[in-house]
Design a protein around this motif. Structure first.
Motif, PDB file in Angstrom:
ATOM      1  N   ALA A 114       0.249  -0.764   0.319  1.00  0.00           N
ATOM      2  CA  ALA A 114       0.252   0.065   0.164  1.00  0.00           C
ATOM      3  C   ALA A 114       0.800   0.979  -0.137  1.00  0.00           C
ATOM      4  N   VAL A 115       1.573   1.232   1.309  1.00  0.00           N
ATOM      5  CA  VAL A 115       2.641   2.596   1.358  1.00  0.00           C
ATOM      6  C   VAL A 115       3.697   2.851  -0.827  1.00  0.00           C
ATOM      7  N   THR A 116       4.049   1.755  -1.268  1.00  0.00           N
ATOM      8  CA  THR A 116       4.611   1.500  -2.159  1.00  0.00           C
ATOM      9  C   THR A 116       3.666   2.036  -3.721  1.00  0.00           C
ATOM     10  N   VAL A 117       3.101   2.145  -3.783  1.00  0.00           N
ATOM     11  CA  VAL A 117       1.385   2.172  -4.016  1.00  0.00           C
ATOM     12  C   VAL A 117       1.901   3.855  -4.322  1.00  0.00           C
ATOM     13  N   TYR A 118       1.516   4.729  -2.821  1.00  0.00           N
ATOM     14  CA  TYR A 118       0.744   5.827  -2.932  1.00  0.00           C
ATOM     15  C   TYR A 118       2.254   6.695  -3.025  1.00  0.00           C
ATOM     16  N   VAL A 119       3.536   5.891  -3.266  1.00  0.00           N
ATOM     17  CA  VAL A 119       4.316   6.395  -3.198  1.00  0.00           C
ATOM     18  C   VAL A 119       4.735   6.016  -5.319  1.00  0.00           C
ATOM     19  N   SER A 120       4.875   5.371  -5.158  1.00  0.00           N
ATOM     20  CA  SER A 120       4.604   4.884  -7.181  1.00  0.00           C
ATOM     21  C   SER A 120       3.740   6.339  -7.629  1.00  0.00           C
ATOM     22  N   MET A 121       2.600   6.434  -7.298  1.00  0.00           N
ATOM     23  CA  MET A 121       1.413   6.689  -7.796  1.00  0.00           C
ATOM     24  C   MET A 121       1.956   8.498  -7.533  1.00  0.00           C
TER      25      MET A 121
END
Length: 410
Positions: A114-121
């Motif tokens: 979830a954290v990776t999705v937010y940072v990547s997006m």
């Protein structure tokens, strides 16, 4: 019945293996894709493979068209691509840990996911904000589709996290599968870069991307639906009564969809050869998706699986409404973003199925929550002393049992 169940398990295993292989193969490509823009001559496996599967000229054109816009947002784009590669690795881990009921591993990797999705997006969002639509890679239509996928991905993972926190595993499962479906547009698009030039010799990457976005949204959301239904073996949901898709609703959705399809067909045919090519890329996957969902809904109804029929029916209604949504969206995009008709047409059709699939998952979630609330009220009316939190997540054990069975069978 046993033979049919065995066939479903076989297809499920094959699909899981295929998705895992695609993700593992694409992860290093995603992580290194933008290195040459920061340091010319840096390793780029994706460019190397594409140059040999299509032609070096095809790759050179792609690099040339992206150099300018990417240069203005290189740091956030590199973060986006590197973390996107990490998401490709985390996705299969999440799916398999859920199926195998590795709860601790699933929670830890889920938090990282979830954290990776937010940072990547966030990196992708910076690129889109800094890049005018007409200057984006493959033009304004592609910019609109990318922005829609970004919003859908962030929204899906957010609802998935909220469902997990509230203790709704079935809703959590659906939203995270949809989220990963949106993420899968990246590797699937690269596959189409390698395959479509053999079907349409001479097309440049700009036109290849236009063909691809005609059906990628429908494809990934359909895959997420199939996975959701494969993991949920419940025949009913406690508290489920009636249907939100009675015959009048189904008829209205089909009529609206038919009108939208006619409008889209006429609009594309007016664009000549390019329009016919795009129309074919849209209609064939749409027809296949419609046929499968309609057949599954009818089959679920015939065997008395009320919940399966309801979910298939909600998604079928959304699929029917997708062309109508696109037909309405095209003139809106023309006026608000000052686009020409062909660009607005490609963008409006490209986002239609994905957005309506998102709406369908929302409707399914509300349907489950409504059923649970209704059951809670019924229990409270029978026993006013009953604690309202005695069974806050009715149906969750059934989903867990279904997941456990899948893990045993897998």
């Amino acid at each position: 019945m046993r033979r049919a169940a065995g066939a479903r398990r076989g297809w499920g295993r094959a699909a899981t293996v295929a998705v895992t292989v695609i993700c593992l193969a694409y992860a290093p490509i995603a992580m290194t894709e933008l290195w040459p823009y920061a340091r010319p001559g840096a390793p780029a496996p994706g460019e190397w493979l594409l140059g040999r599967s299509v032609s070096p000229e095809f790759v050179a054109e792609a690099v040339r068209d992206r150099a300018g816009p990417y240069g203005r947002s290189l740091a956030p784009l590199i973060a986006h691509s590197v973390l996107g590669g990490l998401l490709m690795l985390l996705g299969p881990v999440q799916l398999l840990s859920a199926v195998r009921r590795r709860i601790r591993l699933h929670r830890i990797t889920g938090t990282v996911f979830a954290v990776t999705v937010y940072v990547s997006m966030a990196g992708a969002a910076l690129y889109l904000v800094r890049t005018p639509p007409e200057e984006a890679f493959s033009g304004a239509a592609f910019w609109i589709v990318l922005a829609t996928i970004l919003v859908g991905t962030v929204g899906s993972v957010t609802f998935g996290v909220l469902a997990a926190v509230r203790g709704f595993p079935d809703l959590h499962q659906r939203w995270l599968l949809l989220c990963y479906g949106f993420l899968m547009t990246a590797p699937l698009l690269r596959l189409e870069w390698g395959l479509l030039p053999s079907l349409y010799p001479g097309l440049d990457l700009f036109d290849i991307n236009r063909v691809a976005i005609m059906h990628l949204g429908a494809l990934v959301s359909f895959g997420a639906l199939l996975a959701s239904r494969a993991l949920d073996r419940r025949t009913t949901v406690p508290g489920l009564t009636g249907t939100w898709c009675p015959l009048p609703v189904r008829i209205a959705a089909h009529l609206a969809g038919a009108a939208g399809l006619v409008w889209i067909t006429v609009a594309f045919l007016d664009e000549g050869t390019a329009g016919r090519r795009l129309l074919l890329a849209y209609l064939v996957p749409y027809a296949v998706t419609y046929a499968v969902i309609a057949a599954r809904a009818a089959r679920a109804g015939s065997r008395g699986a009320d919940w399966a029929r309801e979910e298939w029916s909600l998604h079928l209604a959304a699929l029917c409404l997708a062309p109508a949504f696109s037909a309405v969206t095209v003139p809106v995009l023309e006026r608000t973003l000052d686009l020409d008709r062909p660009t607005a047409l490609v963008a409006g059709v490209g986002i239609g199925c994905g957005m309506l699939a998102y709406a369908a998952v929302t409707a399914v979630s509300l349907r489950i929550l409504y059923a649970r609330e209704l059951l809670k009220r019924q229990r409270k009316s029978l026993d006013p002393r009953a604690d309202s939190h005695a069974d806050p997540h009715a149906g969750a054990p059934a989903v867990a049992a279904g997941v456990a069975r899948e893990g045993t069978q897998g």
